[in-house]
Design a protein around this motif. Structure first.
Motif, mmCIF file in Angstrom:
data_model
loop_
_atom_site.group_PDB
_atom_site.id
_atom_site.type_symbol
_atom_site.label_atom_id
_atom_site.label_comp_id
_atom_site.label_asym_id
_atom_site.label_seq_id
_atom_site.Cartn_x
_atom_site.Cartn_y
_atom_site.Cartn_z
ATOM 1 N N UNK A 1 0.823 -1.199 0.000
ATOM 2 C CA UNK A 1 0.000 0.000 0.000
ATOM 3 C C UNK A 1 0.855 1.246 0.000
ATOM 4 N N UNK A 2 0.226 2.386 -0.339
ATOM 5 C CA UNK A 2 0.951 3.652 -0.414
ATOM 6 C C UNK A 2 0.539 4.645 0.662
ATOM 7 N N UNK A 3 -0.568 4.375 1.354
ATOM 8 C CA UNK A 3 -1.000 5.291 2.405
ATOM 9 C C UNK A 3 -1.823 6.467 1.916
ATOM 10 N N UNK A 4 -2.350 6.395 0.690
ATOM 11 C CA UNK A 4 -3.178 7.499 0.178
ATOM 12 C C UNK A 4 -4.603 7.061 -0.125
ATOM 13 N N UNK A 5 -4.883 5.763 -0.068
ATOM 14 C CA UNK A 5 -6.198 5.260 -0.442
ATOM 15 C C UNK A 5 -7.327 5.809 0.406
ATOM 16 N N UNK A 6 -7.208 5.702 1.721
ATOM 17 C CA UNK A 6 -8.278 6.178 2.596
ATOM 18 C C UNK A 6 -8.384 7.699 2.573
ATOM 19 N N UNK A 7 -7.266 8.378 2.375
ATOM 20 C CA UNK A 7 -7.317 9.842 2.234
ATOM 21 C C UNK A 7 -8.142 10.219 1.003
ATOM 22 N N UNK A 8 -7.993 9.467 -0.095
ATOM 23 C CA UNK A 8 -8.785 9.723 -1.299
ATOM 24 C C UNK A 8 -10.256 9.432 -1.049
ATOM 25 N N UNK A 9 -10.534 8.346 -0.322
ATOM 26 C CA UNK A 9 -11.925 7.993 -0.035
ATOM 27 C C UNK A 9 -12.612 9.130 0.717
ATOM 28 N N UNK A 10 -11.961 9.642 1.747
ATOM 29 C CA UNK A 10 -12.563 10.733 2.515
ATOM 30 C C UNK A 10 -12.739 11.985 1.653
ATOM 31 N N UNK A 11 -11.749 12.276 0.817
ATOM 32 C CA UNK A 11 -11.831 13.465 -0.046
ATOM 33 C C UNK A 11 -13.012 13.340 -1.005
ATOM 34 N N UNK A 12 -13.183 12.162 -1.611
ATOM 35 C CA UNK A 12 -14.273 11.954 -2.565
ATOM 36 C C UNK A 12 -15.626 12.088 -1.872
ATOM 37 N N UNK A 13 -15.765 11.479 -0.699
ATOM 38 C CA UNK A 13 -17.043 11.553 0.013
ATOM 39 C C UNK A 13 -17.335 12.981 0.464
ATOM 40 N N UNK A 14 -16.310 13.711 0.873
ATOM 41 C CA UNK A 14 -16.502 15.101 1.276
ATOM 42 C C UNK A 14 -16.984 15.942 0.096
ATOM 43 N N UNK A 15 -16.430 15.695 -1.101
ATOM 44 C CA UNK A 15 -16.845 16.434 -2.293
ATOM 45 C C UNK A 15 -18.280 16.109 -2.676
ATOM 46 N N UNK A 16 -18.791 14.947 -2.250
ATOM 47 C CA UNK A 16 -20.170 14.550 -2.532
ATOM 48 C C UNK A 16 -21.120 14.896 -1.383
ATOM 49 N N UNK A 17 -20.629 15.615 -0.400
ATOM 50 C CA UNK A 17 -21.469 15.967 0.732
ATOM 51 C C UNK A 17 -21.767 14.798 1.650
ATOM 52 N N UNK A 18 -20.951 13.755 1.591
ATOM 53 C CA UNK A 18 -21.143 12.577 2.427
ATOM 54 C C UNK A 18 -20.042 12.427 3.452
ATOM 55 N N UNK A 19 -19.947 11.239 4.043
ATOM 56 C CA UNK A 19 -18.935 10.982 5.052
ATOM 57 C C UNK A 19 -18.568 9.499 5.061
ATOM 58 N N UNK A 20 -17.420 9.208 5.666
ATOM 59 C CA UNK A 20 -16.966 7.832 5.836
ATOM 60 C C UNK A 20 -17.012 7.505 7.318
ATOM 61 N N UNK A 21 -17.702 6.444 7.653
ATOM 62 C CA UNK A 21 -17.791 6.003 9.046
ATOM 63 C C UNK A 21 -17.002 4.713 9.219
#
Length: 287
Positions: free
Chosen positions: A248-268
């Protein structure tokens, strides 16, 4: 000031109102001590914040160094495989057609892995720079989940390890299909990496009170409470990942949160050490 006859002098002293009892001899040292205390507090605060900034910079530099090392390793492994197999095929060292077909499949898999790694880094760079563009459209949740699971299964070559569960009725949301599929695929990828080979990964979705939830459930080692927020920051990987040498590179979950934030959502995240983890994407339902 001395007033009157030099033989019988007398002196008039004037102090500010309320300071008559203090006298100039006692006011000076008190003011000096106050100023000294202020200077000491100022210096202490300056040193504290400088040390804090230096520690933060050192931590960021260490994370960036780990990221570069991880990316270099991720590139080196498939490139080495591609080079070795290509040379064997070129030199005619593969004894039969079955072995050649096997090598072709491995080469295709490693090429997909390299392509995906490059795309991940490019997408992360765009998101980190704020240059990522999203195209919102109505999406069917079942189709979105099927796409992400299919892509993740092809990459990991484990199509039977992912189970899908959801209601029969159609559920829709408004979003960017490629971005949300990427976010969900990252979660499925992680679940497959961390779960034992004999355990299935579950992807479940539903909608309640106008909110769509898509959950990815794994049977991995779990995430300690103190790491649950940090793993969503860029370049950060959990302790279990480094201990188990999971790629892994350590950027996957950061991208997930960024994408959900741009969609007005969240990651739990729900997780307990030794009991696996459940990552849930929460988004608004499109009526």
């Amino acid at each position: 000031r001395v007033i009157g006859d030099p033989q019988n002098p007398w002196m008039l002293r004037i102090w500010p109102d309320g300071a008559a009892g203090a006298g100039p001899s006692r006011l000076g040292p008190r003011l000096l001590l106050t100023m000294l205390a202020i200077v000491i507090l100022f210096l202490w605060g300056t040193v504290y914040f400088m040390a804090r900034a230096i520690r933060r910079e050192a931590a960021v530099a260490r994370l960036q160094s780990d990221f570069v090392a991880a990316v270099s390793h991720e590139f080196r492994s498939p490139l080495t495989t591609v080079r070795q197999l290509s040379e064997m095929l070129e030199m005619g060292q593969v004894p039969n057609e079955d072995r050649r077909q096997k090598y072709y499949r491995v080469l295709a898999g490693e090429a997909r892995r390299l392509q995906r790694l490059v795309e991940t880094l490019l997408n992360f760079g765009k998101m980190d720079a704020g240059a990522q563009q999203y195209h919102f459209e109505p999406l069917d949740v079942r189709e979105l989940v099927s796409r992400a699971v299919r892509e993740a299964a092809v990459e990991e070559e484990t199509p039977c390890r992912v189970g899908i569960t959801g209601p029969e009725r159609s559920i829709h949301l408004l979003g960017d299909a490629d971005a949300l599929a990427l976010a969900l695929r990252n979660l499925v990828d992680n679940a497959l990496k961390y779960s034992p080979a004999n355990e299935k990964v579950e992807v479940r979705w539903n909608s309640t009170e106008g909110r769509v939830s898509i959950s990815v459930v794994d049977h991995g080692p779990g995430i300690p409470r103190e790491e649950r927020e940090a793993i969503f920051r860029k370049f950060v990987r959990g302790r279990s990942a480094t201990e188990a040498s999971v790629k892994g590179t350590g950027v996957g979950l950061a991208m997930v949160r960024h994408i959900l934030s741009a969609h007005g959502g969240e990651v739990q995240l729900e997780s307990e050490p030794g009991r696996g983890s459940t990552f849930t994407l929460v988004l608004a339902e499109e009526k």
